[in-house]
Motif scaffolding. Sequence first.
Motif, PDB file in Angstrom:
ATOM      1  N   CYS A 255       1.216  -1.054   0.038  1.00  7.93           N
ATOM      2  CA  CYS A 255       0.330  -0.175  -0.120  1.00  7.93           C
ATOM      3  C   CYS A 255       0.938   1.410   0.151  1.00  7.93           C
ATOM      4  O   CYS A 255       0.632   2.137  -0.721  1.00  7.93           O
ATOM      5  CB  CYS A 255      -0.778   0.009   1.191  1.00  7.93           C
ATOM      6  N   LEU A 256       2.025   0.984   0.202  1.00  4.22           N
ATOM      7  CA  LEU A 256       2.573   2.285   0.657  1.00  4.22           C
ATOM      8  C   LEU A 256       3.301   2.567  -0.503  1.00  4.22           C
ATOM      9  O   LEU A 256       3.434   3.500  -1.196  1.00  4.22           O
ATOM     10  CB  LEU A 256       4.090   1.908   2.111  1.00  4.22           C
ATOM     11  N   ARG A 257       3.959   1.840  -1.106  1.00  4.44           N
ATOM     12  CA  ARG A 257       4.837   1.836  -2.616  1.00  4.44           C
ATOM     13  C   ARG A 257       3.441   1.813  -3.580  1.00  4.44           C
ATOM     14  O   ARG A 257       3.830   3.473  -4.638  1.00  4.44           O
ATOM     15  CB  ARG A 257       4.791   0.332  -2.791  1.00  4.44           C
ATOM     16  N   CYS A 259       1.159   4.233  -2.905  1.00  2.24           N
ATOM     17  CA  CYS A 259       0.774   5.107  -2.889  1.00  2.24           C
ATOM     18  C   CYS A 259       1.802   6.520  -2.150  1.00  2.24           C
ATOM     19  O   CYS A 259       1.967   7.470  -1.418  1.00  2.24           O
ATOM     20  CB  CYS A 259      -0.375   5.788  -2.033  1.00  2.24           C
ATOM     21  N   GLN A 260       2.749   6.468  -2.954  1.00  7.77           N
ATOM     22  CA  GLN A 260       4.281   7.030  -2.638  1.00  7.77           C
ATOM     23  C   GLN A 260       3.943   8.746  -2.874  1.00  7.77           C
ATOM     24  O   GLN A 260       4.792   9.715  -2.101  1.00  7.77           O
ATOM     25  CB  GLN A 260       5.375   6.913  -3.674  1.00  7.77           C
ATOM     26  N   ARG A 263       1.053  11.656   0.446  1.00  3.92           N
ATOM     27  CA  ARG A 263       1.324  12.184   1.773  1.00  3.92           C
ATOM     28  C   ARG A 263       0.464  11.219   2.606  1.00  3.92           C
ATOM     29  O   ARG A 263       0.157  11.024   3.654  1.00  3.92           O
ATOM     30  CB  ARG A 263       2.029  13.337   1.479  1.00  3.92           C
ATOM     31  N   GLN A 266      -0.446   8.472   3.501  1.00  7.73           N
ATOM     32  CA  GLN A 266       0.394   7.210   3.393  1.00  7.73           C
ATOM     33  C   GLN A 266       0.799   7.254   5.012  1.00  7.73           C
ATOM     34  O   GLN A 266       1.712   6.441   6.219  1.00  7.73           O
ATOM     35  CB  GLN A 266       1.790   8.022   2.659  1.00  7.73           C
ATOM     36  N   TYR A 269      -1.594   4.947   6.718  1.00 10.27           N
ATOM     37  CA  TYR A 269      -0.830   3.878   6.644  1.00 10.27           C
ATOM     38  C   TYR A 269      -0.357   3.479   7.834  1.00 10.27           C
ATOM     39  O   TYR A 269       0.143   2.510   8.400  1.00 10.27           O
ATOM     40  CB  TYR A 269      -0.378   3.464   5.057  1.00 10.27           C
ATOM     41  N   HIS A 270       0.699   4.753   7.958  1.00  9.31           N
ATOM     42  CA  HIS A 270       1.531   4.371   9.277  1.00  9.31           C
ATOM     43  C   HIS A 270       0.897   4.601  10.359  1.00  9.31           C
ATOM     44  O   HIS A 270       0.937   3.976  11.171  1.00  9.31           O
ATOM     45  CB  HIS A 270       2.875   5.700   9.182  1.00  9.31           C
TER      46      HIS A 270
END
Length: 475
Positions: A255-257, A259-260, A263, A266, A269-270
Amino acid sequence: MALFGTQLIVTMVAACVLQKLGPYYSLARWLLCSSGLRRYRYPTDETLRDAAGVAKNGKKKGKQDENKDGGFLVPKSAAFELETSPVEHFEVIAFNYYAEYQWLLDFAVCTVFVYAITEAYTYLVPPKDEVNLSILWCLMAAGFAIKILSRLTAMFFRSTAGSGELEICAVSGLAYFVVSMVILVTSDELLELELEQAYDSFNDSATHFLQAHGMGSSGPASMFAFRLLLAAWSGFAGAILMFPGLRYTRMHRDCLRLCQENRPLQLLYHLSFVMPLVNVLTWVRPLSREYLAERALPSTGAPLMSGAWFESLRLWLLAATVCVRLALMPRHLQAYLDISQQKLARLRTEAGRIRSTELQRKIVSVYYYVCVAALQFVTPLILSLYFTLMYKSLGGYSWVGDPTAAPAMVAAPPPPPAPTAELDSATQHVTFTLAAVKRVFTPGFYRGLLGYLTWWTSFVMFTSSVVGSGLLGYT
C-alpha cells in the motif's frame, strides 16, 4: 423473563435479522465484491501463443513442443499485459473459506449492534438482576475468530509443501510463550496488568463460596498454575496470529508503494500500523498513566485527566484501531490482489522458459486465496474488539470516564442462596447458577484477565508486524 428482560427481545430480533437479512445485506460481501476491488485475469493460451510466437498446432519455427498435456513453453520475458476485472460475488462464493469469512464478519457486525443497544439500555435503565446477554454474543464472536484462526494455522501443519510455515508457527508459539512468562512476573509498577489482584479476587471469592457450601478449600489453583495457563494461551495466540501479522505487513508495504505521491494517505497507513503499539504502551505505567493521570501539570496543578478518563481513553484507542484498519481493508486487499502483477514482473527478470499452465496458475492462485487473505486481515481485529468490549463491561469500566463505574478489585457480590429442595424449577436452577458464577468470577477477576488478553492481542499484532517487516526487509 426476569433473568434477561428486554435483552432477550434484542437478542431474538438480532438473531432473526442475521438469519433473514444476512444473505441480502452483508458487510463482508460488500467489502469483497462492491468496494471497487479488481483482480487480474490469467492470460489465455491464445495470448501466450501470440507473445511467444507459438502456432496453434504447438509448433514454433518447425520445432514441436515436447509436452502436449502440460501446455507449451513460453519465454519468461514474453511481453503481454494482464487484464483486470471486478471481483464478482458469483466467483468468490465458491472459494475456500468464503462462507467462514462472510459468517464471521456479519456475525461480528450484528454483535456490535446488540452490544450498542444493550449498553444504551443499561445506561438508561440500570439493570438489577439481569444477565448481560451482549457478553454472550461477544464471547461467541471471539470464539469463532479463534476457531477460524486455528483452522488457518492447522493448514500449515497438514501441508506437505515444506516451505517453512510449520516451523514458523512452532518457533513463534514457543517464543511468545517465553516472552509471556517474563511479562507475567513483571511488577504492576511497570506494567499495570493487575494479574495478582485478579488472582487474589478469584481465589478469595472461590474459597468463600466453597466454604459457604461446606467444602473446605484453600483455593482452586496456585498463582503459578494461573500464570502457566496464561502463558500457554499466550503461546497459542502468538502461533495463530503470526501469519496474519505477516500478511498485514506485506499488504502494508505494498500500500505504501502504491501511494508514494499521496502523503496524507501514507500517514494514515503508518498510523494504522503503529496504533497497536500505542495500545500496548497505555498499559506501561511510567509512559502513560504516570504522565496523563498522575503527574500534575505546572499550569493547573492537576493531572491532564482523571484515572477514570484514562481507562476510557484505553477503550477508545482500542476501538479506534479496529475502525481505522477496517476502513483501510479494501485498499489492503487490492494491494494483495496486485501480487499477481508483481509475480509477473519478477518472472520477467528471470531467464529461460516456463510452461503456460504453470504461468497461468501463478497468476490465478492469488485470486483463489483472497478469502483467506481477508480472514487473516479481519480476524485479529474482531478478536481484539470483542476482548475490549468484554473487558469494558465485565470489568465495570465506562466509555465516558465515570469514576463510579469501576468497582473495587476484590469486591464480591452478595452470596448466592444455598441450594435447597425448593429449587425444583429450571428458572430457580438458572438463578442459582448465575448467582454462583457472579460470586466466584468477580469484576476484579475479569479486569485482570480480560485486560491481559486485550493487551496481549495488541502486543502480538504489533510484534508480528514488526517481525514481518524484518523478514520482508531481509528478503
